[in-house]
Design a protein around this motif. Sequence first.
Motif, short mmCIF file in Angstrom:
data_model
loop_
_atom_site.label_atom_id
_atom_site.label_comp_id
_atom_site.label_asym_id
_atom_site.label_seq_id
_atom_site.Cartn_x
_atom_site.Cartn_y
_atom_site.Cartn_z
N SER A 172 0.85 -1.19 0.00
CA SER A 172 0.00 0.00 0.00
C SER A 172 0.89 1.24 0.00
N MET A 173 0.48 2.26 -0.71
CA MET A 173 1.26 3.49 -0.75
C MET A 173 1.18 4.26 0.56
N PHE A 174 0.09 4.07 1.31
CA PHE A 174 -0.13 4.87 2.51
C PHE A 174 -0.60 3.99 3.66
N GLU A 175 -0.21 4.37 4.86
CA GLU A 175 -0.82 3.78 6.04
C GLU A 175 -2.24 4.33 6.15
N PRO A 176 -3.24 3.48 6.40
CA PRO A 176 -4.62 3.97 6.47
C PRO A 176 -4.81 4.94 7.63
N VAL A 177 -5.62 5.95 7.39
CA VAL A 177 -5.98 6.93 8.42
C VAL A 177 -7.48 6.80 8.67
N GLU A 178 -7.85 6.56 9.90
CA GLU A 178 -9.25 6.32 10.23
C GLU A 178 -10.08 7.58 10.02
N THR A 179 -11.26 7.40 9.44
CA THR A 179 -12.18 8.52 9.27
C THR A 179 -13.10 8.62 10.49
N ASP A 180 -13.63 9.80 10.71
CA ASP A 180 -14.65 10.01 11.73
C ASP A 180 -15.50 11.20 11.32
N GLU A 181 -16.42 11.61 12.16
CA GLU A 181 -17.32 12.70 11.80
C GLU A 181 -16.56 13.99 11.52
N GLY A 182 -15.52 14.24 12.27
CA GLY A 182 -14.76 15.48 12.09
C GLY A 182 -13.84 15.47 10.89
N ALA A 183 -13.44 14.27 10.44
CA ALA A 183 -12.55 14.12 9.29
C ALA A 183 -13.09 13.00 8.40
N PRO A 184 -14.13 13.30 7.61
CA PRO A 184 -14.77 12.25 6.82
C PRO A 184 -13.96 11.80 5.60
N ASP A 185 -12.92 12.54 5.26
CA ASP A 185 -12.12 12.21 4.07
C ASP A 185 -10.65 12.19 4.47
N THR A 186 -10.04 11.03 4.46
CA THR A 186 -8.65 10.91 4.93
C THR A 186 -7.71 10.30 3.90
N GLU A 187 -8.19 10.07 2.67
CA GLU A 187 -7.33 9.46 1.64
C GLU A 187 -6.89 10.51 0.62
N PRO A 188 -5.60 10.52 0.27
CA PRO A 188 -5.14 11.42 -0.80
C PRO A 188 -5.80 11.07 -2.13
N LEU A 189 -5.87 12.05 -2.98
CA LEU A 189 -6.42 11.88 -4.32
C LEU A 189 -5.33 12.15 -5.33
N MET A 190 -5.25 11.31 -6.37
CA MET A 190 -4.27 11.55 -7.43
C MET A 190 -4.91 12.33 -8.56
#
Length: 459
Positions: free
Chosen positions: A86-104
């Motif tokens: 995987s290119m990235f370690e996963p970052v957990e989403t929550d209500e305050g941060a609903p989008d945690t994945e980079p976009l290419m």
Amino acid sequence: MVMDVLIVGAGPTGLALGIDLARRGVAALVVERAEGLFPGSRGKGLQPRTLEVFDDLGVLEAIRAAGGPYPARMIWRDGERVGEQSMFEPVETDEGAPDTEPLMVAQWRTQEVLYGRLTELGGKVSFGREVTGVAQDADGVTVRFADGTTARARYVVAADGGRSVVRRALGVGMTGETVDPARFLVADIRLTGLDRDHWHTFPGADDTGVALCPLAGTDDFQLQARLAQGTEPDLSLDGVRKLVAAYTHLDAEDVGQLRWASDFRPRTGLADRFRVGRVFLAGDAAHLHSPAGGQGLNTSVQDAYNLGWKLGAVLRGGAPDSLLDSYEEERRSNAAAMLDLSTGVHRGEVRRGKATVQLGLGYRESSLSVETRVDPTGVRAGDRAPDGTVSGVRLFDAFRGPHWTLLGAETSGVAGVRALPAASESYGPGVFLVRPDGYVGWAGDAADGFEAYLAEVGL
């Protein structure tokens, strides 16, 4: 005629700033030395915090349509697949941060989207205008162009890249270091023989190698190569074909087209100052990053986002010029931290993931961050204002636009400040005044005090 702001450079920084100023009714012109927008993919990674900025600027839907998710890395040796990462370690989403994945998104596509939004708002880019110098006085800045003409503006923003003509004209130094002694080559190519589901990497000897990444939203691959010591980059189609044939199991003829190519030596740089009188440095003109970790373009866009509301407040809201001093105060320290992070990722000391998505960045130490609660918990003044839902209203929807937002009070009673009766539970108890750029400026146990805060900063 004296315009409000002249922005030098039509990269992501200059275009984002132009958008922010246009929606605030600030008369700004973007000038660009080239005859058109940048043609390459260079800064292709958009971090979640930048996507939040783009949401506010009204381009998120178009940006998402222009790109896609990052694929996993596929490692090859001797023509065989030997491992997937995987290119990235996963970052957990929550209500305050609903989008945690980079976009290419290829940089040229990002700039097309931003340019379209700028023109939609009535903004303009003047191409083929090469700046050769600047001179300022107490009332404004005179910008000189290569064709002998001049322009006059109340403020100038240098977003003209790492070799910034404006920065050099101001005499501002840039301190940095070489991150990697090797030369790198990057190119956009048409390619056959590889699937588009992976970022294909072909390690070579002595830490050299080639990587071929399918560029989301396009038919191209981005080639990245770390070259052997002493090797001169060959940016021709023939040179790129030889590189691919030397490091991969593909034939030279599998490279069908070369659309753009460049070479570089990874280094860092931090300008000694981000403001000189009426001139500001932003983006690569202020800080240079290794491309590892995808921090450069993102930090640059956020320079623009920080400066835009402050210029708007001074030029249209009656705020004092001294408010603009907080741009250097906030952004230079932020850029310094991002330079350390980029270098750490390049050298393998930091993993891409929670550290690189930029959701934890803030301005707690800023003079604009005032925390008055007796026992603060949760979100504090200077922190990024999280998303959430209050009485059926999404907070990011409430924040969107060139205004301040007061959370936890029935009404603000102040022009330019919208109020919601409560904050999300993730904020903790208190009343929070959210800046136009989505950071908490003031926090208190009750609404008493936020007006005094606004008066103190001149708003």
